[in-house]
Motif scaffolding. Structure first.
Motif, PDB file in Angstrom:
ATOM      1  N   GLU A   1      37.554  51.699  19.401  1.00  0.00           N
ATOM      2  CA  GLU A   1      36.228  50.544  18.909  1.00  0.00           C
ATOM      3  C   GLU A   1      36.398  49.512  19.590  1.00  0.00           C
ATOM      4  O   GLU A   1      35.719  48.621  18.805  1.00  0.00           O
ATOM      5  N   MET A   2      37.049  49.108  20.889  1.00  0.00           N
ATOM      6  CA  MET A   2      37.219  47.933  20.739  1.00  0.00           C
ATOM      7  C   MET A   2      36.664  48.321  22.233  1.00  0.00           C
ATOM      8  O   MET A   2      35.939  49.453  23.607  1.00  0.00           O
ATOM      9  N   ASP A   3      34.941  47.179  22.882  1.00  0.00           N
ATOM     10  CA  ASP A   3      34.363  47.397  23.737  1.00  0.00           C
ATOM     11  C   ASP A   3      34.393  46.052  23.887  1.00  0.00           C
ATOM     12  O   ASP A   3      34.189  44.810  23.480  1.00  0.00           O
ATOM     13  N   PHE A   4      34.162  45.892  25.779  1.00  0.00           N
ATOM     14  CA  PHE A   4      34.588  44.734  25.759  1.00  0.00           C
ATOM     15  C   PHE A   4      32.827  44.574  27.262  1.00  0.00           C
ATOM     16  O   PHE A   4      32.156  45.687  27.798  1.00  0.00           O
ATOM     17  N   CYS A   5      32.587  43.374  27.696  1.00  0.00           N
ATOM     18  CA  CYS A   5      30.819  42.993  27.952  1.00  0.00           C
ATOM     19  C   CYS A   5      31.549  42.968  29.840  1.00  0.00           C
ATOM     20  O   CYS A   5      32.758  42.516  29.822  1.00  0.00           O
ATOM     21  N   PRO A   6      30.429  43.002  30.220  1.00  0.00           N
ATOM     22  CA  PRO A   6      30.882  43.025  32.033  1.00  0.00           C
ATOM     23  C   PRO A   6      31.826  41.654  32.067  1.00  0.00           C
ATOM     24  O   PRO A   6      32.395  41.540  33.010  1.00  0.00           O
ATOM     25  N   LYS A   7      31.690  40.523  32.106  1.00  0.00           N
ATOM     26  CA  LYS A   7      32.157  38.923  31.750  1.00  0.00           C
ATOM     27  C   LYS A   7      33.451  38.825  31.336  1.00  0.00           C
ATOM     28  O   LYS A   7      35.000  39.122  32.324  1.00  0.00           O
ATOM     29  N   CYS A   8      34.065  39.652  30.492  1.00  0.00           N
ATOM     30  CA  CYS A   8      35.110  40.034  29.582  1.00  0.00           C
ATOM     31  C   CYS A   8      35.943  41.452  29.987  1.00  0.00           C
ATOM     32  O   CYS A   8      37.473  40.862  30.780  1.00  0.00           O
ATOM     33  N   MET A   9      35.554  42.025  30.821  1.00  0.00           N
ATOM     34  CA  MET A   9      36.250  42.906  31.842  1.00  0.00           C
ATOM     35  C   MET A   9      36.032  42.261  33.429  1.00  0.00           C
ATOM     36  O   MET A   9      37.585  42.828  33.592  1.00  0.00           O
ATOM     37  N   GLU A  10      35.875  41.570  33.978  1.00  0.00           N
ATOM     38  CA  GLU A  10      35.959  40.554  34.750  1.00  0.00           C
ATOM     39  C   GLU A  10      37.565  40.151  35.027  1.00  0.00           C
ATOM     40  O   GLU A  10      38.392  39.868  35.208  1.00  0.00           O
ATOM     41  N   LYS A  11      37.797  39.195  33.785  1.00  0.00           N
ATOM     42  CA  LYS A  11      38.433  38.688  33.278  1.00  0.00           C
ATOM     43  C   LYS A  11      39.912  39.109  32.852  1.00  0.00           C
ATOM     44  O   LYS A  11      40.957  39.258  33.350  1.00  0.00           O
ATOM     45  N   VAL A  12      39.568  40.807  32.311  1.00  0.00           N
ATOM     46  CA  VAL A  12      40.910  41.656  32.458  1.00  0.00           C
ATOM     47  C   VAL A  12      41.335  42.441  33.305  1.00  0.00           C
ATOM     48  O   VAL A  12      42.401  42.504  33.778  1.00  0.00           O
ATOM     49  N   LYS A  13      40.407  42.857  34.474  1.00  0.00           N
ATOM     50  CA  LYS A  13      40.771  43.018  35.972  1.00  0.00           C
ATOM     51  C   LYS A  13      41.341  42.288  36.850  1.00  0.00           C
ATOM     52  O   LYS A  13      42.448  42.086  37.480  1.00  0.00           O
ATOM     53  N   SER A  14      40.782  40.401  36.191  1.00  0.00           N
ATOM     54  CA  SER A  14      41.543  40.077  36.595  1.00  0.00           C
ATOM     55  C   SER A  14      42.677  39.218  36.893  1.00  0.00           C
ATOM     56  O   SER A  14      44.243  38.562  36.893  1.00  0.00           O
ATOM     57  N   LEU A  15      43.349  39.583  35.873  1.00  0.00           N
ATOM     58  CA  LEU A  15      44.945  39.504  35.006  1.00  0.00           C
ATOM     59  C   LEU A  15      45.871  40.453  35.831  1.00  0.00           C
ATOM     60  O   LEU A  15      45.399  41.516  36.503  1.00  0.00           O
ATOM     61  N   LYS A  16      47.080  40.176  35.716  1.00  0.00           N
ATOM     62  CA  LYS A  16      48.368  40.241  36.277  1.00  0.00           C
ATOM     63  C   LYS A  16      49.309  41.715  35.857  1.00  0.00           C
ATOM     64  O   LYS A  16      49.339  41.488  34.504  1.00  0.00           O
ATOM     65  N   LYS A  17      49.517  42.759  36.391  1.00  0.00           N
ATOM     66  CA  LYS A  17      50.231  43.668  35.352  1.00  0.00           C
ATOM     67  C   LYS A  17      51.174  42.735  35.173  1.00  0.00           C
ATOM     68  O   LYS A  17      51.842  42.513  35.816  1.00  0.00           O
ATOM     69  N   GLY A  18      51.497  43.215  34.027  1.00  0.00           N
ATOM     70  CA  GLY A  18      52.708  43.307  33.248  1.00  0.00           C
ATOM     71  C   GLY A  18      53.148  41.787  32.787  1.00  0.00           C
ATOM     72  O   GLY A  18      54.790  41.385  32.581  1.00  0.00           O
ATOM     73  N   VAL A  19      51.946  40.401  32.630  1.00  0.00           N
ATOM     74  CA  VAL A  19      52.704  39.362  31.952  1.00  0.00           C
ATOM     75  C   VAL A  19      52.241  39.673  30.830  1.00  0.00           C
ATOM     76  O   VAL A  19      51.806  39.922  31.096  1.00  0.00           O
TER      77      VAL A  19
END
Length: 80
Positions: A62-80
């Protein structure tokens, strides 16, 4: 003939602006702690942008993210 459903502006999706918003973004943006320290754990503060089912990205649980927040998620470095 039935009139189309007119959706008030404040109930529309903030992204497509055509459909009724049915979800709020769950992306965490902060944490609130009781001023009297009654709460042992803070309450999570979320983005809460209104969005329709089509504009939301469901991450399960039940976790839903908006398009702007998904951009933030996609820009995060993996393993950080």
């Amino acid at each position: 003939m039935k009139d189309p459903d007119i959706i008030p502006v404040d109930e529309r999706c903030r992204f497509c602006k055509r459909k009724r918003a049915t979800k709020l973004c769950d992306y965490p943006v902060g944490e609130w702690v009781s001023p009297h320290m009654v709460l042992k754990h803070g309450k999570r503060i979320t983005c809460d942008r209104q969005m329709c089912d089509d504009c939301a990205t469901n991450l399960g649980y039940e976790m839903d993210f908006c398009p702007k927040c998904m951009e933030k998620v996609k820009s995060l470095k993996k393993g950080v």
